[in-house]
Design an enzyme around this catalytic site. Structure first.
Site, short mmCIF file in Angstrom:
data_model
loop_
_atom_site.label_atom_id
_atom_site.label_comp_id
_atom_site.label_asym_id
_atom_site.label_seq_id
_atom_site.Cartn_x
_atom_site.Cartn_y
_atom_site.Cartn_z
N GLY A 94 0.82 -1.21 0.00
CA GLY A 94 0.00 0.00 0.00
C GLY A 94 0.85 1.26 0.00
O GLY A 94 1.95 1.30 -0.58
N SER A 95 0.36 2.27 0.69
CA SER A 95 0.99 3.59 0.61
C SER A 95 2.36 3.68 1.28
O SER A 95 3.06 4.67 1.10
CB SER A 95 0.06 4.64 1.23
OG SER A 95 -1.10 4.79 0.43
N THR A 96 2.77 2.66 2.04
CA THR A 96 4.13 2.69 2.59
C THR A 96 5.16 2.64 1.46
O THR A 96 6.29 3.12 1.63
CB THR A 96 4.38 1.53 3.58
OG1 THR A 96 4.21 0.28 2.89
CG2 THR A 96 3.41 1.61 4.75
#
Length: 484
Positions: A213-215
């Site tokens: 995801g956004s990591t």
């Protein structure tokens, strides 16, 4: 002697010579193979004839041995088994062993040649088992385990300066002592664990790659800064909102429609986790440059050994521009383990230098003498980005915690930076999202810790799943235990 008798004699002599040759081959060249064959009962009898050496945490054993009334005189015992199972693995009289128990089985049972004295070699006596000292910090391990309680997930804490693994938690876990013996109860315990749909036997910290995801936006940001696409995290990007994926009619929007994502700086885009900014940034860079940056952190490396081997984290290769955009926000076919994302954050915290993750500090013989000492080592060439890029990203990650989506990671008296992630999965994103949080913390004395947390199932409603809500509190607990 007539001709037929001569032929029979020669044939019998050949058979005798062949038999003698085969016996010599078996007893000589193949002797060690048969001696060490797992199907040879003498192997297990020898292994469990005396107490095994121990696996240590903070100098204290988290394993032991107990006497039995069977042919296998001792069996393995575990202290706080579920807490340390992701670290130790298991060793069972029936079901074998894995992880550290397997990798250092010869040292633990005394059959490692490095443990033998000249007298042992002469009398063919097995030496006293040695010990395996881990890098785990008991306080960090306990903090992560308690914080993850009731959730399906994993967490890894690293010392950025050395690569030492301070905590490695995976839940739900299991108690390896329940099936260490050979009784009916041990067999039933194994069957219960093996049949559990939550798969407690899987070390999710090392062996469960999932969409990050956004990591993953930290990787894209690093690539953009390293390739000169933007000069700093405070330079405005060229980013429409919404963003139409290249060569499609599909528009990508941001979770927070009120966020100032249009042409946002990297700092603002990380603060609000703007999908549009990093999707376009990945396309502008091109998949090859993003891939090169990801691989500096350890992606696509199938031989990350701690020494327990981690599953390969993947940045995909064969993508069109629309897929590259989705990959830039940690979706499409991106896969990462918690260890991998901890490596990303560790490199950022350590000024761009990445150390190889290490779970074992040293090996000792039965008398406590060092057999092997593991020193910190650079991962590949060690340099993932410039010190300036790392400093820029640390600053932006601090903004995420102080003013953005990572507020649950704040710790009084410590500088904390982080990045949240919520990864979609399932057909048409129908599955409950995975919640991620990656972070680092530092005190005023130069001590640091880097943490990655993944919550696969937090028993929360779909609209309540977030990295800040489910994963950040776990990271906070582990960072506080490491530096607090």
């Amino acid at each position: 002697m007539n001709k037929p008798l001569r032929r029979v004699s020669v044939f019998c002599l050949a058979l005798i010579l062949a038999l003698m040759g085969w016996a010599t081959w078996i007893q000589g060249a193949k002797a060690s193979d048969y001696k060490e064959d797992s199907h040879n009962p003498r192997v297990a009898i020898g292994k469990y004839a005396a107490p095994l050496g121990n696996i240590l945490v903070g100098g204290e054993p988290v394993t032991g041995s107990a006497a039995t009334s069977s042919t296998l005189k001792y069996k393995r015992t575990y202290k706080d088994g579920p807490l340390y199972a992701p670290v130790t693995g298991f060793t069972s009289q029936i079901f074998g062993s894995n992880q550290l128990e397997s990798l250092y089985g010869d040292l633990l049972d005394g059959s490692d040649s490095r443990l033998q004295s000249p007298a042992d070699a002469l009398t063919r006596t097995r030496a006293k088992g040695g010990d395996v000292s881990t890098t785990i910090d008991a306080a960090v391990q306990k903090a992560g385990y308690r914080a993850l309680d009731g959730k399906k997930g994993a967490a890894v804490a690293l010392d950025p300066a050395t690569g030492r693994i301070l905590g490695m938690v995976s839940t739900p876990s299991y108690d390896p002592g329940k099936f260490a013996g050979s009784s009916t109860d041990d067999q039933k315990a194994w069957q219960r664990m093996s049949g559990d749909g939550d798969h407690p036997e899987v070390n999710r910290a090392l062996r469960q790659p999932l969409p990050p995801g956004s990591t993953f936006k930290l990787v894209v940001a690093a690539a953009a800064l390293e390739n000169g696409r933007y000069s700093s995290v405070d330079e405005h990007t060229d980013s429409p909102d919404p963003y139409t994926l290249p060569h499609t009619r599909t528009t990508l929007k941001n979770e927070n429609t009120a966020a100032p994502c249009k042409n946002a700086t990297i700092r603002t885009a990380l603060r609000y986790s703007c999908n549009t900014v990093f999707a376009k940034m990945a396309v502008d860079l091109g998949k090859d440059k993003v891939k090169a940056q990801a691989e500096k952190f350890g992606f696509n490396d199938g031989k990350v050994d701690t020494p327990v081997r981690a599953a390969k984290s993947v940045y995909p290769d064969d993508m069109d521009e629309a897929q590259t955009a989705l990959s830039g926000i940690g979706q499409f076919n991106d896969q990462a383990t918690p260890l991998q994302m901890a490596m990303v954050t560790s490199a950022i915290a350590n000024g761009g230098e990445l150390k190889t993750p290490q779970l074992v500090d040293r090996l000792t013989d039965g008398g406590g003498n060092t057999v092997q000492q593991n020193e910190p080592a650079a991962y590949r060439d060690g340099r993932t980005m410039s010190g300036r890029t790392a400093a820029q990203l640390r600053s932006a990650m601090q903004t995420v915690v102080d003013q953005g989506t990572g507020s649950n990671a704040k710790i009084g008296g410590l500088t904390v930076g982080g990045k949240t992630g919520t990864a979609q999965h399932g057909v048409d994103n129908s599955g409950t999202p995975y919640a991620w949080f990656v972070s680092y913390a530092e005190d005023g004395n130069g001590h640091q810790v880097a943490v990655a947390v993944m919550v696969e199932d937090g028993h929360a409603a779909r609209n309540e799943v977030s990295g800040n809500g489910l994963a950040a509190p776990v990271a906070r607990a582990m960072m506080k235990a490491a530096l607090g």
